[in-house]
Design an enzyme around this catalytic site. Structure first.
Site, PDB file in Angstrom:
ATOM      1  N   CYS A   1       0.826  -1.201   0.000  1.00 45.34           N
ATOM      2  CA  CYS A   1       0.000   0.000   0.000  1.00 45.34           C
ATOM      3  C   CYS A   1       0.868   1.261   0.000  1.00 45.34           C
ATOM      4  O   CYS A   1       1.855   1.347   0.720  1.00 45.34           O
ATOM      5  CB  CYS A   1      -0.951   0.086   1.180  1.00 45.34           C
ATOM      6  SG  CYS A   1      -2.101  -1.274   1.253  1.00 45.34           S
TER       7      CYS A   1
ATOM      8  N   LYS B   1       6.483  -4.216  -3.149  1.00 50.87           N
ATOM      9  CA  LYS B   1       7.891  -3.911  -2.914  1.00 50.87           C
ATOM     10  C   LYS B   1       8.236  -3.823  -1.429  1.00 50.87           C
ATOM     11  O   LYS B   1       9.281  -4.299  -1.009  1.00 50.87           O
ATOM     12  CB  LYS B   1       8.225  -2.593  -3.613  1.00 50.87           C
ATOM     13  CG  LYS B   1       9.661  -2.186  -3.545  1.00 50.87           C
ATOM     14  CD  LYS B   1      10.428  -2.748  -4.698  1.00 50.87           C
ATOM     15  CE  LYS B   1      11.897  -2.421  -4.635  1.00 50.87           C
ATOM     16  NZ  LYS B   1      12.692  -3.439  -5.310  1.00 50.87           N
TER      17      LYS B   1
HETATM   18  C1  AGP Z   1      13.160  -9.258  -3.917  1.00 53.71           C
HETATM   19  O1  AGP Z   1      13.180  -9.391  -5.286  1.00 53.71           O
HETATM   20  C2  AGP Z   1      11.839  -9.350  -3.316  1.00 53.71           C
HETATM   21  N1  AGP Z   1      10.886  -8.508  -3.926  1.00 53.71           N
HETATM   22  C3  AGP Z   1      11.712  -9.533  -1.821  1.00 53.71           C
HETATM   23  O2  AGP Z   1      12.168 -10.823  -1.550  1.00 53.71           O
HETATM   24  C4  AGP Z   1      12.456  -8.539  -0.903  1.00 53.71           C
HETATM   25  O3  AGP Z   1      13.835  -8.725  -1.001  1.00 53.71           O
HETATM   26  C5  AGP Z   1      11.982  -8.745   0.549  1.00 53.71           C
HETATM   27  O4  AGP Z   1      10.616  -8.500   0.630  1.00 53.71           O
HETATM   28  C6  AGP Z   1      12.725  -7.894   1.540  1.00 53.71           C
HETATM   29  O5  AGP Z   1      12.568  -6.537   1.276  1.00 53.71           O
HETATM   30  P1  AGP Z   1      13.515  -5.455   1.932  1.00 53.71           P
HETATM   31  O6  AGP Z   1      14.878  -5.666   1.383  1.00 53.71           O
HETATM   32  O7  AGP Z   1      12.928  -4.144   1.522  1.00 53.71           O
HETATM   33  O8  AGP Z   1      13.479  -5.673   3.402  1.00 53.71           O
END
Ligand code: AGP
Length: 639
Positions: free
Chosen positions: A2, A634
């Site tokens: 969100c 993300k």
């Molecule tokens: C990576 O391609 C992913 N979208 C996901 O695994 C991500 O790395 C994970 O959610 C952790 O996010 P952050 O690095 O913002 O903590």
């Protein structure tokens, strides 16, 4: 997870009496919010909506659409141009209730005077909802967020001011919430933060709110981060900050060095592709000002010094630490696994790597002498940050590696923050943030070694090569990027396969995991990453002519072992793609991607690049939504 955006012009008075000319010249608040949401779309993209104050009719109007943001923009572009000076908007990643038009935010109270947008989860919403229903409030959605509008309304019904109603409601919510509240009668906006991020720009008397800085940098590079348990209240052109107890607090302005042009695709088909190709310059930015040659010579470790501007580790911290604990999620967790190898090799300190989501429920004994490292691109991941909260409770030292200045993780890091300097990463699949995490982890390991004064008993690593190879790293990444077309040809052979195995050993095992995750995320092909030596303990049962197996092979002591694993796959009819830093003498490889050599501790960065390209091209051939893959977001700010 969100995204929220809000805007209000800062003048008071009766805006409906503005001259026609002035009114025509003003950009509608709806356009500003819509434009901002475009920058936040990576945070969630299953539905969206905007509530705005209609100056002529003096009331809130709200448009919400399921699906991508383009559905909402189309709705607005088909409607009459909107005249409005105040609006809030939302882009959703559904938690409670399906992604329908109704469930999309903003949500209104019973009177239609209050509109809210929310990022996070109100965990006690059903208790509050039942109480409010008994008092006559009418709910129209199953969402947790709608309760926010009704609770504020309820306090107003009891005679509280709008600000007080927002404040008292905030004290009642449990869970995580970043909320914008639009109040029509008062023509004011309140912003509340507890957990998920909220950033503001207060410029020329106007106010802009957003979930991160990306929609704000076109207005100003000076932003204000709201902290947990804080409320920003904007009315009659004035911005007031208080905590949840109502105590006034000062504004701290942070300067952001992100370039707005980094948030546009500039000729690339996707943000992910652009971000893959940005890696040479991002990697350079991550180390260039952090390695200093001490005496002009380059013969050993002592000829170089690592400058990590914010890191506050002392020799005592390092001597006392019997271990380092890394906590992270997803790709950042895999970066942590590779950083474990680097740190153990370079510093001789044992490293434990834990998923944030597991660590928080594990009863892990925390010592005040532990050094925790949280790794997070966004700095907002709820699981990672909760794990660090526990570390804080245990009085451990906390460092973080993050890409987002001012993000929540930075506020928890009592021993400092290492910024990856990758610039905004818009593609949901992490690319440049991942490789810069690896590099920053290596710099930290070198820094710890420097403070500790550690010389490995058997000089297993050559210090000089690490520094020399680091300088050459951007050029070597560029060489791999030149293989783009060749990797695309390989992708054409495999994009119809339903499964993939990625295998690697030692420091390349985490890269096998990352390569498999990249493929899964954007192409929806099932892919498993495994340590190559583990294959014979189970996954080999999957191997037949329909199973492409990608091996990460390095010309080191582990090479003969990995080659034996390749032979085992070949014997079972599997097709082999090898990514190698030399020409291995193996017959019958289906494909070979030859990459440049580098020091072992830098090799994960180089091996990652072809895997990113392969995943990207396979997904492009399959025609998936590369920048916004289904079901993902993300920033994962919920548990
Ligand atoms: C990576 O391609 C992913 N979208 C996901 O695994 C991500 O790395 C994970 O959610 C952790 O996010 P952050 O690095 O913002 O903590």
């Amino acid at each position: 997870m969100c995204g929220i955006m809000g805007f209000s012009r800062g003048f008071s008075g009766d805006l409906s009496r503005e001259s026609q000319e002035i009114r025509e010249s003003r950009e509608s608040s709806v356009d500003i919010v819509l434009n901002g949401l475009k920058n936040l779309e990576y945070r969630g993209y299953d539905s969206s909506g905007i509530a705005y104050y209609e100056e002529k009719e003096k009331k809130i109007k709200c448009i919400k659409k399921s699906g991508k943001l383009v559905n909402l923009s189309t709705e607005f572009s088909c409607a009459k141009p909107v005249k409005s000076n105040m609006a809030i908007g939302h882009i959703r990643w559904a938690t409670h209730g399906k992604p329908t038009d109704d469930n999309a935010h903003p949500h209104l109270d019973c009177t239609g005077n209050i509109a809210i947008v929310h990022n996070g989860i109100i965990e006690n919403y059903s208790v509050l909802k039942n109480r409010l229903i008994k008092k006559g409030h009418k709910f129209i959605t199953p969402t947790d967020s709608e309760v926010i509008a009704h609770l504020i309304e309820d306090y107003i019904n009891e005679g509280k001011s709008f600000y007080e109603a927002v404040r008292l409601s905030s004290l009642e919510f449990s869970g995580a919430f970043a909320v914008l509240v639009l109040n029509a009668p008062e023509k004011s906006i309140a912003a509340v933060k507890y957990g998920p991020p909220l950033v503001m720009v207060n410029k020329g008397g106007d106010i802009y709110f957003a979930s991160d800085v990306s929609p704000l940098i076109e207005y100003s590079d000076e932003v204000i981060y709201l902290k947990n348990s804080e409320i920003a209240y904007f009315h009659d052109g004035k911005l007031e900050l208080t905590n949840f107890k109502g105590k006034k607090i000062g504004k701290t302005v942070t300067k952001i060095d992100w370039d707005a042009s980094r948030s546009v695709k500039t000729g690339f088909s996707h943000f992910m592709q652009k971000e893959i190709f940005e890696q040479p310059s991002c990697l350079l930015d991550a180390f260039s000002s952090r390695i200093i040659s001490v005496n002009g010579s380059a013969h050993s470790f002592s000829d170089f010094k690592i400058l990590l501007e914010n890191v506050k580790l002392t020799k005592k911290d390092i001597i006392n630490a019997s271990r380092i604990v890394i906590t992270a999620c997803g790709s950042s967790y895999y970066a942590g696994l590779a950083i474990k190898y680097m740190t153990e090799t370079i510093c001789g300190i044992p490293v434990i790597v834990e998923y944030g989501s597991e660590f928080r429920y594990e009863n892990f004994p925390i010592s005040k002498d532990d050094i925790f490292i949280g790794i997070s691109q966004s700095g907002e991941t709820a699981d990672t940050n909760s794990a660090l909260e526990l570390a804080k409770t245990g009085h451990a030292g906390i460092l973080s590696i993050t890409n987002v200045p001012g993000s929540q993780i930075t506020t928890m890091s009592n021993k400092g923050v290492i910024y990856t300097h990758a610039g905004p990463e818009i593609g949901v699949a992490s690319t440049k943030a991942f490789t810069t995490q690896l590099l920053c982890g290596l710099l930290l390991a070198l820094h710890i070694r420097e403070i500790k004064g550690y010389i490995p008993a058997s000089e297993g690593i050559n210090g000089l090569n690490i520094f020399k190879d680091m300088v050459e790293l951007p050029k070597k990444v560029e060489q791999i990027l030149f293989m783009n077309e060749a990797v695309k040809e390989i992708a054409k052979k495999y994009y119809k396969n339903a499964n993939f195995l990625y295998l690697g050993r030692g420091i390349l095992y985490p890269i096998a995991l990352e390569g498999a995750l990249k493929l899964k995320e954007i192409s929806y092909i099932h892919a498993e990453g495994y340590p190559a030596g583990e294959m014979k303990h189970g996954p080999i049962a999957l191997v037949d002519e329909n199973m492409p197996v990608l091996f990460l092979l390095s010309n080191n002591t582990l090479a003969p072992k990995t080659i034996s694993n390749i032979e085992e796959i070949k014997a079972r009819g599997g097709r082999i793609i090898a990514v190698a830093d030399y020409e291995p003498e193996i017959e019958g490889l289906s494909d070979l991607i030859k990459i440049p050599e580098t020091s072992e501790v830098l090799s994960p960065i180089l091996y990652t690049i072809p895997l990113q390209l392969l995943a990207y091209h396979i997904a492009a051939l399959k025609g998936t939504d590369i920048d916004q893959p289904r079901n993902l977001a993300k920033s994962v700010t919920v548990e």
